[in-house]
Design an enzyme around this catalytic site. Sequence first.
Site, PDB file in Angstrom:
ATOM      1  N   ASP B  13       0.864  -1.172   0.000  1.00 47.14           N
ATOM      2  CA  ASP B  13       0.000   0.000   0.000  1.00 47.14           C
ATOM      3  C   ASP B  13       0.904   1.226   0.000  1.00 47.14           C
ATOM      4  OD1 ASP B  13      -2.577   1.372   0.340  1.00 47.14           O
ATOM      5  OD2 ASP B  13      -1.828   1.907   2.312  1.00 47.14           O
ATOM      6  N   SER B  14       0.288   2.397  -0.252  1.00 50.49           N
ATOM      7  CA  SER B  14       1.055   3.637  -0.199  1.00 50.49           C
ATOM      8  C   SER B  14       1.509   3.966   1.220  1.00 50.49           C
ATOM      9  CB  SER B  14       0.204   4.786  -0.720  1.00 50.49           C
ATOM     10  OG  SER B  14      -0.946   4.936   0.079  1.00 50.49           O
ATOM     11  N   TYR B  45      -0.584   8.314  -2.626  1.00 54.79           N
ATOM     12  CA  TYR B  45      -0.610   8.064  -4.064  1.00 54.79           C
ATOM     13  C   TYR B  45      -1.783   8.772  -4.749  1.00 54.79           C
ATOM     14  CZ  TYR B  45       2.743   4.102  -3.872  1.00 54.79           C
ATOM     15  OH  TYR B  45       3.840   3.301  -3.725  1.00 54.79           O
ATOM     16  N   GLY B  46      -2.822   9.090  -3.982  1.00 52.11           N
ATOM     17  CA  GLY B  46      -4.112   9.470  -4.546  1.00 52.11           C
ATOM     18  C   GLY B  46      -4.117  10.734  -5.382  1.00 52.11           C
ATOM     19  N   CYS B  76      -3.841  -1.177  -2.084  1.00 50.36           N
ATOM     20  CA  CYS B  76      -4.131   0.238  -2.330  1.00 50.36           C
ATOM     21  C   CYS B  76      -5.100   0.353  -3.508  1.00 50.36           C
ATOM     22  CB  CYS B  76      -2.820   0.934  -2.659  1.00 50.36           C
ATOM     23  SG  CYS B  76      -2.978   2.635  -3.214  1.00 50.36           S
ATOM     24  N   ASN B  77      -6.232   1.009  -3.293  1.00 51.79           N
ATOM     25  CA  ASN B  77      -7.191   1.175  -4.388  1.00 51.79           C
ATOM     26  C   ASN B  77      -6.610   1.951  -5.554  1.00 51.79           C
ATOM     27  OD1 ASN B  77     -10.313   0.492  -3.704  1.00 51.79           O
ATOM     28  ND2 ASN B  77      -9.143   0.833  -1.851  1.00 51.79           N
ATOM     29  N   THR B  78      -5.841   3.009  -5.248  1.00 49.32           N
ATOM     30  CA  THR B  78      -5.283   3.838  -6.319  1.00 49.32           C
ATOM     31  C   THR B  78      -4.361   3.002  -7.201  1.00 49.32           C
ATOM     32  OG1 THR B  78      -5.418   5.762  -4.856  1.00 49.32           O
ATOM     33  CG2 THR B  78      -4.020   5.954  -6.795  1.00 49.32           C
ATOM     34  N   GLU B 155      -4.629  10.040   8.795  1.00 48.52           N
ATOM     35  CA  GLU B 155      -3.194   9.975   9.120  1.00 48.52           C
ATOM     36  C   GLU B 155      -2.825  10.927  10.263  1.00 48.52           C
ATOM     37  OE1 GLU B 155      -0.254   8.794   6.963  1.00 48.52           O
ATOM     38  OE2 GLU B 155      -1.519   7.471   5.783  1.00 48.52           O
ATOM     39  N   CYS B 187     -10.964   3.204  -0.849  1.00 45.61           N
ATOM     40  CA  CYS B 187      -9.622   3.603  -0.416  1.00 45.61           C
ATOM     41  C   CYS B 187      -9.396   2.905   0.912  1.00 45.61           C
ATOM     42  CB  CYS B 187      -9.537   5.119  -0.240  1.00 45.61           C
ATOM     43  SG  CYS B 187      -8.016   5.675   0.590  1.00 45.61           S
ATOM     44  N   THR B 188      -8.226   2.286   1.068  1.00 47.53           N
ATOM     45  CA  THR B 188      -8.012   1.447   2.259  1.00 47.53           C
ATOM     46  C   THR B 188      -7.968   2.238   3.556  1.00 47.53           C
ATOM     47  OG1 THR B 188      -5.674   1.485   1.672  1.00 47.53           O
ATOM     48  CG2 THR B 188      -6.890  -0.527   1.196  1.00 47.53           C
ATOM     49  N   HIS B 189      -7.835   3.555   3.475  1.00 49.03           N
ATOM     50  CA  HIS B 189      -7.921   4.361   4.702  1.00 49.03           C
ATOM     51  C   HIS B 189      -9.363   4.505   5.196  1.00 49.03           C
ATOM     52  CE1 HIS B 189      -3.825   5.765   3.912  1.00 49.03           C
ATOM     53  NE2 HIS B 189      -3.817   6.270   5.129  1.00 49.03           N
TER      54      HIS B 189
END
Lengths: 273, 273
Positions: B13-14, B45-46, B76-78, B155, B187-189
């Site tokens: 992931d990012s 990354y987004g 990571c979705n992006t 974050e 988005c994984t967040h």
Amino acid sequence: MERKKEAPVGVFDSGVGGLTVVREIIRQLPDENIVYFGDTARVPYGSKSQKTIIRFSEQIIRFLKTKQVKAIVIACNTASALALDTVRGEFDVPILGVVFPGARAAVKATQNQKIGVVGTDATVRSGMYTKIIQEMDPGIQVIEKACPLFVPLVEEGFKEHVVTREVIEYYLEPLRATDIDAMILGCTHYPLLRSKIRAYMGEDIQIVNPAYETAMDLKKLLKEQGMDNDRAEGSASRYEFYVSDTAEKFRQFANTVMPFDVPETNVVNIEGF
Amino acid sequence: MERKKEAPVGVFDSGVGGLTVVREIIRQLPDENIVYFGDTARVPYGSKSQKTIIRFSEQIIRFLKTKQVKAIVIACNTASALALDTVRGEFDVPILGVVFPGARAAVKATQNQKIGVVGTDATVRSGMYTKIIQEMDPGIQVIEKACPLFVPLVEEGFKEHVVTREVIEYYLEPLRATDIDAMILGCTHYPLLRSKIRAYMGEDIQIVNPAYETAMDLKKLLKEQGMDNDRAEGSASRYEFYVSDTAEKFRQFANTVMPFDVPETNVVNIEGF
């Protein structure tokens, strides 16, 4: 390497924030040519480690040297605080940061010897503003406060949104509760929030933007070295913009900050330098 | 290259977001060993371009291959939306993303053929969720909405702050005004904001977290290839964590997400891969 008077000044930042410094350099040194690099592939720097920020800065300086720059301005507070000392010892080109000029301006501005500093996590953790201010005047008290959401709020265009006022209140409340009479905007994005910060902090605090004194220092340095450019009558200064990613997005943002239409912006694979 | 059953699964992931996927893989596949990489030097990354995200993904996959991984999950979705198709053609290891499983789960969940998707700028600009959902069922209407501030809010630890509710309202108001009955957290967040998103969107919408279906797909893939691990009685699965920067900060965050104490995290110079 022989440097030429007409050679450009290199300016770099983690992204778009350093354009506030370029704007000031253009105002004070209209005859200088400028090469700007924004590290948009790896922005932001403010949450990253010193080791990583030094490596990124070294790569960017190696790139700017391919443009035969006669001097380099690190327009990013985080890189100035964490990488300047190291890279100065590594490259044969004069390098200026924004932290020293910003600290000096605040020392001049304060009447009651109490200065506030706002910046990124990495800048505040470095304690560099406190260190430099207290080297100039050990009697000054410095209160530093990290405001990590300011950068994404600016980058995402939330400048006028109500949440920005609330985030400003959240971060700056502890500073407003002190009797600091000068405050350094210790991140190049923050001048873009200046009017909101001013509205919250009140009229009695001097807000210091290091860009102004940084451009003055650059002017002095170039004069001392006999390297200031004598632009030929009728010719225009050249401004070149490079980024590590998303050139068009950068150019659109730059157009809102700069006093002229920003020309084509080129993408550089900065990891290769 | 011969792959071994006891070889680890690589997940990347990012930054920290992909840990929500690791958590789900551990729950469904407790016998698998995992090597995780978080690109904390270049997060997020987004907001970056496809070309850059492909280059970053290639470097990470080359690193994971040095750990002899038997399969890779792009958590990571992006990167799943922008790089999966390219890297699948370049490497001799099975690679899964989160977009396809997430799309399939939403297609199953919707009753009225109207699905909402929230994600980063880059994910939404790619239109990948819409494309994949409509390949599965052309009659489904998809409404995508970028929410670029969600990642910095998570974050920076603003999960419980009032501004997070306001930013959620700002971004999701246009989605709540539609009659979608399923919404993908693209988005994984975002699963870390799930309860706040649920509170704003109401109880009638099915909220789809692609992590669950991604872990199911991984399980199926490993079974089909006869590569699922038979862990020896009494031995424990091994979890290794690597990042490109700020290992200690990552470890602290990871400890709040993972169901066990995250071991020492190592820094990798990912640009060298």
